[in-house]
Write a protein that holds these residues in place. Sequence first.
Motif, short mmCIF file in Angstrom:
data_model
loop_
_atom_site.label_atom_id
_atom_site.label_comp_id
_atom_site.label_asym_id
_atom_site.label_seq_id
_atom_site.Cartn_x
_atom_site.Cartn_y
_atom_site.Cartn_z
N UNK A 123 0.81 -1.22 0.00
CA UNK A 123 0.00 0.00 0.00
C UNK A 123 0.85 1.27 0.00
N UNK A 124 1.77 1.34 -0.92
CA UNK A 124 2.69 2.48 -0.98
C UNK A 124 2.23 3.58 -1.94
N UNK A 125 1.39 3.22 -2.94
CA UNK A 125 1.06 4.18 -3.99
C UNK A 125 -0.44 4.45 -4.09
N UNK A 126 -0.76 5.67 -4.55
CA UNK A 126 -2.15 6.06 -4.79
C UNK A 126 -2.60 5.63 -6.19
N UNK A 127 -1.69 5.67 -7.15
CA UNK A 127 -2.01 5.42 -8.55
C UNK A 127 -0.87 4.62 -9.18
N UNK A 128 -1.23 3.68 -10.04
CA UNK A 128 -0.24 3.02 -10.89
C UNK A 128 -0.60 3.29 -12.34
N UNK A 156 -5.90 3.45 -7.72
CA UNK A 156 -6.29 3.30 -9.12
C UNK A 156 -5.15 2.73 -9.95
N UNK A 157 -5.49 1.75 -10.78
CA UNK A 157 -4.56 1.18 -11.75
C UNK A 157 -5.05 1.53 -13.15
N UNK A 158 -4.21 2.23 -13.92
CA UNK A 158 -4.51 2.54 -15.31
C UNK A 158 -3.55 1.73 -16.17
N UNK A 159 -4.09 0.77 -16.91
CA UNK A 159 -3.25 -0.19 -17.63
C UNK A 159 -3.59 -0.23 -19.11
N UNK A 160 -2.56 -0.12 -19.94
CA UNK A 160 -2.73 -0.31 -21.38
C UNK A 160 -2.19 -1.68 -21.76
N UNK A 161 -2.87 -2.34 -22.70
CA UNK A 161 -2.39 -3.65 -23.14
C UNK A 161 -2.88 -3.93 -24.56
N UNK A 162 -2.37 -5.03 -25.12
CA UNK A 162 -2.62 -5.36 -26.51
C UNK A 162 -3.78 -6.33 -26.66
N UNK A 163 -4.68 -6.03 -27.57
CA UNK A 163 -5.73 -6.98 -27.93
C UNK A 163 -5.05 -8.21 -28.55
N UNK A 164 -5.32 -9.42 -28.04
CA UNK A 164 -4.61 -10.60 -28.56
C UNK A 164 -4.83 -10.85 -30.05
N UNK A 165 -5.87 -10.25 -30.62
CA UNK A 165 -6.11 -10.42 -32.05
C UNK A 165 -4.88 -10.04 -32.86
N UNK A 166 -4.13 -9.03 -32.40
CA UNK A 166 -2.95 -8.57 -33.12
C UNK A 166 -1.94 -9.70 -33.32
N UNK A 167 -1.84 -10.58 -32.32
CA UNK A 167 -0.79 -11.59 -32.33
C UNK A 167 -1.10 -12.81 -33.18
N UNK A 168 -2.32 -12.94 -33.69
CA UNK A 168 -2.62 -14.13 -34.48
C UNK A 168 -2.07 -14.03 -35.90
N UNK A 169 -1.65 -12.81 -36.31
CA UNK A 169 -1.20 -12.60 -37.68
C UNK A 169 0.31 -12.72 -37.81
N UNK A 170 0.75 -13.15 -38.98
CA UNK A 170 2.16 -13.21 -39.32
C UNK A 170 2.71 -11.78 -39.35
N UNK A 254 -8.97 0.70 -13.26
CA UNK A 254 -9.45 -0.24 -12.25
C UNK A 254 -9.18 0.31 -10.85
N UNK A 255 -10.07 -0.01 -9.95
CA UNK A 255 -9.90 0.44 -8.57
C UNK A 255 -9.71 -0.77 -7.66
N UNK A 256 -8.75 -0.66 -6.75
CA UNK A 256 -8.48 -1.75 -5.81
C UNK A 256 -9.57 -1.81 -4.75
#
Length: 262
Positions: A123-128, A156-170, A254-256
């Motif tokens: 519990x060290x941070x207010x936001x990630x 609060x956690x603000x997270x960006x990530x990749x839609x897995x659809x991107x990885x199905x392509x060559x 997201x909120x903890x």
Amino acid sequence: MDPLKQNSDAWDKKVEDGAVYTKPINEEIIKKSKDGYWGIRTTPTKYVPREWLPKSLEGQKILCLASGGGQQGPVLAAAGADVTVVDLSAKQLDQDKFVSERDGLKITTIQGSMTDLHFFDDQQFDIIVHPVSNLFVENLSPVWKEASRVLKDNGVLIAGFTNPLLFIFDDKEDMKGNLVVKNSIPSTSLDNLTERESEEYLKAKNPIEFGHTLEDQIQGQINAGFVITGLYEDDFGGSRPLDKYIKCFISTKARKVDIVEQ
């Protein structure tokens, strides 16, 4: 082969090569941020909605997780936050140090993995703030659990990530403008390579990417004690063929909470 060592070296090389996600922000952006006109991105082109963050960042303890490169951290520090940046790449952290020294900012930098934040108390941070980066670790569960551990209650956690659809392509065909389905999910960038091709790929200091399921990305946060309260999609800004059909990046707020589903 150690994926963490490989990806640390790979991102050091990206800094040397001047890759886009390693370029620190300029002095004008820092000046505007100090004047209250600031914004950050956790995906390639869209800015995080301002309502996702407090009106004032003064006194807010923010962890920029796997976020080196001199981008998010310096903006948040210039806006008044107490910022710590953690990244696997020493040279990515050097970019944050560069901006900090150039513009008189106070930023703490720590070299380490997003999967193991043992150097922080509970519990060290207010936001990630966690921009698109968890594709460089094999298992997402430790990422979300550690984020939950070091966040304060209702943090609060603000997270960006990749839609897995991107990885199905060559990937090579994608760069040519051709959408050719090749990979399953989950997957890694070493799948479907011969032993020799894998050796050449690793020797060239390319990063190992992991295509995670949406369940691991979203339900993984929920299982770690988060409630998703916001979501938006983003793309490459028109530079990739898939931009015509679907947005391949997601950012969540997201909120903890207290109750963790086992």
